[in-house]
Motif scaffolding. Structure first.
Motif, PDB file in Angstrom:
ATOM      1  N   ASP A  28       0.878  -1.169   0.000  1.00 55.10           N
ATOM      2  CA  ASP A  28       0.000   0.000   0.000  1.00 55.10           C
ATOM      3  C   ASP A  28       0.915   1.219   0.000  1.00 55.10           C
ATOM      4  OD1 ASP A  28      -1.966   1.859   0.251  1.00 55.10           O
ATOM      5  OD2 ASP A  28      -2.679   1.203   2.223  1.00 55.10           O
ATOM      6  N   ILE A  29       1.204   1.730  -1.184  1.00 60.03           N
ATOM      7  CA  ILE A  29       2.226   2.760  -1.347  1.00 60.03           C
ATOM      8  C   ILE A  29       1.855   4.048  -0.617  1.00 60.03           C
ATOM      9  CG2 ILE A  29       1.356   3.659  -3.526  1.00 60.03           C
ATOM     10  CD1 ILE A  29       5.033   3.139  -2.727  1.00 60.03           C
ATOM     11  N   LYS A  30       0.577   4.371  -0.552  1.00 54.66           N
ATOM     12  CA  LYS A  30       0.165   5.599   0.136  1.00 54.66           C
ATOM     13  C   LYS A  30       0.458   5.490   1.631  1.00 54.66           C
ATOM     14  CE  LYS A  30      -3.717   8.791   0.415  1.00 54.66           C
ATOM     15  NZ  LYS A  30      -5.097   9.042   0.027  1.00 54.66           N
ATOM     16  N   ARG A  31       0.129   4.376   2.235  1.00 50.03           N
ATOM     17  CA  ARG A  31       0.401   4.178   3.666  1.00 50.03           C
ATOM     18  C   ARG A  31       1.907   4.136   3.906  1.00 50.03           C
ATOM     19  NH1 ARG A  31      -1.664  -1.111   6.547  1.00 50.03           N
ATOM     20  NH2 ARG A  31      -3.630  -0.384   5.697  1.00 50.03           N
ATOM     21  N   PHE A  32       2.635   3.481   3.016  1.00 48.66           N
ATOM     22  CA  PHE A  32       4.085   3.369   3.141  1.00 48.66           C
ATOM     23  C   PHE A  32       4.743   4.746   3.112  1.00 48.66           C
ATOM     24  CE2 PHE A  32       8.279   2.461   1.145  1.00 48.66           C
ATOM     25  CZ  PHE A  32       8.809   1.710   2.172  1.00 48.66           C
ATOM     26  N   LEU A  33       4.340   5.578   2.163  1.00 50.23           N
ATOM     27  CA  LEU A  33       4.900   6.925   2.084  1.00 50.23           C
ATOM     28  C   LEU A  33       4.486   7.783   3.269  1.00 50.23           C
ATOM     29  CD1 LEU A  33       4.528   7.621  -1.729  1.00 50.23           C
ATOM     30  CD2 LEU A  33       6.599   7.048  -0.465  1.00 50.23           C
ATOM     31  N   THR A  34       3.265   7.580   3.767  1.00 54.95           N
ATOM     32  CA  THR A  34       2.813   8.307   4.954  1.00 54.95           C
ATOM     33  C   THR A  34       3.665   7.943   6.162  1.00 54.95           C
ATOM     34  OG1 THR A  34       0.559   8.342   4.090  1.00 54.95           O
ATOM     35  CG2 THR A  34       0.833   8.776   6.439  1.00 54.95           C
ATOM     36  N   VAL A  35       3.969   6.666   6.326  1.00 51.48           N
ATOM     37  CA  VAL A  35       4.803   6.220   7.442  1.00 51.48           C
ATOM     38  C   VAL A  35       6.205   6.793   7.319  1.00 51.48           C
ATOM     39  CG1 VAL A  35       5.905   4.199   8.474  1.00 51.48           C
ATOM     40  CG2 VAL A  35       3.490   4.137   7.916  1.00 51.48           C
ATOM     41  N   ILE A  36       6.768   6.774   6.126  1.00 55.26           N
ATOM     42  CA  ILE A  36       8.114   7.316   5.920  1.00 55.26           C
ATOM     43  C   ILE A  36       8.133   8.805   6.244  1.00 55.26           C
ATOM     44  CG2 ILE A  36       9.829   7.888   4.160  1.00 55.26           C
ATOM     45  CD1 ILE A  36       9.200   5.211   2.867  1.00 55.26           C
ATOM     46  N   PHE A  37       7.148   9.541   5.758  1.00 59.81           N
ATOM     47  CA  PHE A  37       7.089  10.979   6.016  1.00 59.81           C
ATOM     48  C   PHE A  37       6.910  11.261   7.502  1.00 59.81           C
ATOM     49  CE2 PHE A  37       4.669  14.951   6.418  1.00 59.81           C
ATOM     50  CZ  PHE A  37       5.591  15.824   5.868  1.00 59.81           C
ATOM     51  N   THR A  38       6.039  10.504   8.169  1.00 66.17           N
ATOM     52  CA  THR A  38       5.806  10.706   9.596  1.00 66.17           C
ATOM     53  C   THR A  38       7.068  10.430  10.404  1.00 66.17           C
ATOM     54  OG1 THR A  38       3.493  10.070   9.303  1.00 66.17           O
ATOM     55  CG2 THR A  38       4.355  10.032  11.543  1.00 66.17           C
ATOM     56  N   LEU A  39       7.758   9.344  10.091  1.00 63.60           N
ATOM     57  CA  LEU A  39       9.002   9.046  10.799  1.00 63.60           C
ATOM     58  C   LEU A  39      10.060  10.110  10.544  1.00 63.60           C
ATOM     59  CD1 LEU A  39       9.245   5.189  10.288  1.00 63.60           C
ATOM     60  CD2 LEU A  39       8.701   6.415  12.396  1.00 63.60           C
ATOM     61  N   TRP A  40      10.104  10.653   9.343  1.00 66.62           N
ATOM     62  CA  TRP A  40      11.047  11.720   9.040  1.00 66.62           C
ATOM     63  C   TRP A  40      10.735  12.971   9.856  1.00 66.62           C
ATOM     64  CZ3 TRP A  40      10.237  16.471   6.454  1.00 66.62           C
ATOM     65  CH2 TRP A  40      11.412  17.181   6.200  1.00 66.62           C
ATOM     66  N   VAL A  41       9.451  13.338   9.923  1.00 68.81           N
ATOM     67  CA  VAL A  41       9.048  14.515  10.707  1.00 68.81           C
ATOM     68  C   VAL A  41       9.378  14.312  12.181  1.00 68.81           C
ATOM     69  CG1 VAL A  41       7.048  15.839  11.505  1.00 68.81           C
ATOM     70  CG2 VAL A  41       7.285  15.297   9.085  1.00 68.81           C
ATOM     71  N   VAL A  42       9.086  13.120  12.700  1.00 65.08           N
ATOM     72  CA  VAL A  42       9.396  12.831  14.104  1.00 65.08           C
ATOM     73  C   VAL A  42      10.903  12.918  14.350  1.00 65.08           C
ATOM     74  CG1 VAL A  42       9.398  10.989  15.841  1.00 65.08           C
ATOM     75  CG2 VAL A  42       7.327  11.483  14.545  1.00 65.08           C
ATOM     76  N   SER A  43      11.707  12.437  13.424  1.00 68.72           N
ATOM     77  CA  SER A  43      13.158  12.495  13.620  1.00 68.72           C
ATOM     78  C   SER A  43      13.674  13.924  13.563  1.00 68.72           C
ATOM     79  CB  SER A  43      13.878  11.623  12.597  1.00 68.72           C
ATOM     80  OG  SER A  43      13.794  12.188  11.311  1.00 68.72           O
ATOM     81  N   VAL A  44      13.116  14.753  12.674  1.00 72.74           N
ATOM     82  CA  VAL A  44      13.541  16.147  12.592  1.00 72.74           C
ATOM     83  C   VAL A  44      13.158  16.890  13.866  1.00 72.74           C
ATOM     84  CG1 VAL A  44      13.123  18.332  11.406  1.00 72.74           C
ATOM     85  CG2 VAL A  44      13.554  16.264  10.086  1.00 72.74           C
ATOM     86  N   ILE A  45      11.915  16.729  14.306  1.00 81.54           N
ATOM     87  CA  ILE A  45      11.462  17.400  15.527  1.00 81.54           C
ATOM     88  C   ILE A  45      12.223  16.861  16.735  1.00 81.54           C
ATOM     89  CG2 ILE A  45       9.488  17.723  17.065  1.00 81.54           C
ATOM     90  CD1 ILE A  45       7.739  17.823  14.563  1.00 81.54           C
ATOM     91  N   GLY A  46      12.485  15.571  16.768  1.00 84.65           N
ATOM     92  CA  GLY A  46      13.248  14.991  17.855  1.00 84.65           C
ATOM     93  C   GLY A  46      14.675  15.501  17.926  1.00 84.65           C
ATOM     94  N   GLY A  47      15.222  15.904  16.804  1.00 83.70           N
ATOM     95  CA  GLY A  47      16.568  16.472  16.789  1.00 83.70           C
ATOM     96  C   GLY A  47      16.624  17.870  17.367  1.00 83.70           C
ATOM     97  N   TRP A  48      15.508  18.554  17.415  1.00 84.15           N
ATOM     98  CA  TRP A  48      15.467  19.909  17.951  1.00 84.15           C
ATOM     99  C   TRP A  48      15.384  19.940  19.476  1.00 84.15           C
ATOM    100  CZ3 TRP A  48      11.051  21.665  14.241  1.00 84.15           C
ATOM    101  CH2 TRP A  48      11.557  21.841  12.956  1.00 84.15           C
ATOM    102  N   PHE A  49      14.811  18.905  20.085  1.00 80.88           N
ATOM    103  CA  PHE A  49      14.531  18.909  21.517  1.00 80.88           C
ATOM    104  C   PHE A  49      15.115  17.670  22.179  1.00 80.88           C
ATOM    105  CE2 PHE A  49      10.898  20.936  19.400  1.00 80.88           C
ATOM    106  CZ  PHE A  49      10.900  22.168  20.016  1.00 80.88           C
ATOM    107  N   GLU A  50      15.264  17.763  23.497  1.00 81.05           N
ATOM    108  CA  GLU A  50      15.570  16.578  24.272  1.00 81.05           C
ATOM    109  C   GLU A  50      14.270  15.811  24.493  1.00 81.05           C
ATOM    110  OE1 GLU A  50      17.730  17.220  27.829  1.00 81.05           O
ATOM    111  OE2 GLU A  50      19.151  18.566  26.866  1.00 81.05           O
ATOM    112  N   PHE A  51      14.388  14.539  24.849  1.00 84.19           N
ATOM    113  CA  PHE A  51      13.212  13.672  24.958  1.00 84.19           C
ATOM    114  C   PHE A  51      12.208  14.189  25.990  1.00 84.19           C
ATOM    115  CE2 PHE A  51      11.042  10.012  26.885  1.00 84.19           C
ATOM    116  CZ  PHE A  51      10.328   9.593  25.776  1.00 84.19           C
ATOM    117  N   LEU A  52      12.670  14.535  27.183  1.00 85.24           N
ATOM    118  CA  LEU A  52      11.742  14.985  28.236  1.00 85.24           C
ATOM    119  C   LEU A  52      11.079  16.306  27.869  1.00 85.24           C
ATOM    120  CD1 LEU A  52      13.604  13.977  31.489  1.00 85.24           C
ATOM    121  CD2 LEU A  52      11.627  12.891  30.438  1.00 85.24           C
ATOM    122  N   THR A  53      11.807  17.185  27.214  1.00 80.10           N
ATOM    123  CA  THR A  53      11.211  18.445  26.771  1.00 80.10           C
ATOM    124  C   THR A  53      10.121  18.174  25.739  1.00 80.10           C
ATOM    125  OG1 THR A  53      13.336  19.523  27.111  1.00 80.10           O
ATOM    126  CG2 THR A  53      11.712  20.699  25.774  1.00 80.10           C
TER     127      THR A  53
END
Length: 105
Positions: A28-53
């Protein structure tokens, strides 16, 4: 009692693993791309902050967002609809076959 709980947990874990497997196979290419994009966004946002913050910010947003939505429901819905329409216009310009509307006459 413990056997019933263990069987229930086993079934839930198996369903979760099956769902994760279906996502990663790319069928399911749409779901696959959605998961990839979501994980990318989470990794970018996670790089800006510490986990507890990040957990604290998420907690505050989850507690305040419903109240703000209830107070400004009409305005939020109008902006959401406008943003959704603009996103769909941009996506319709892309030559991706799974984003096209499949209208049957």
């Amino acid at each position: 009692m413990c056997d019933c709980i263990a069987l229930l947990l086993k079934d839930q874990i198996n369903e979760g693993c099956l769902y994760l497997r279906e996502m990663t196979t790319g069928r399911d290419i749409k779901r696959f791309l959605t998961v990839i994009f979501t994980l990318w966004v989470v990794s970018v946002i996670g790089g800006w902050f510490e986990f507890l913050t990040l957990v604290y910010i998420l907690f505050v947003v989850l507690l305040t967002a419903p109240l703000l939505y209830e107070r400004n429901e009409n305005l939020v819905d109008a902006y959401g609809e406008k943003a959704g329409n603009e996103i769909m216009e941009v996506l319709q310009k892309l030559p991706l076959p799974f984003l096209k509307n499949n209208k049957q006459h």
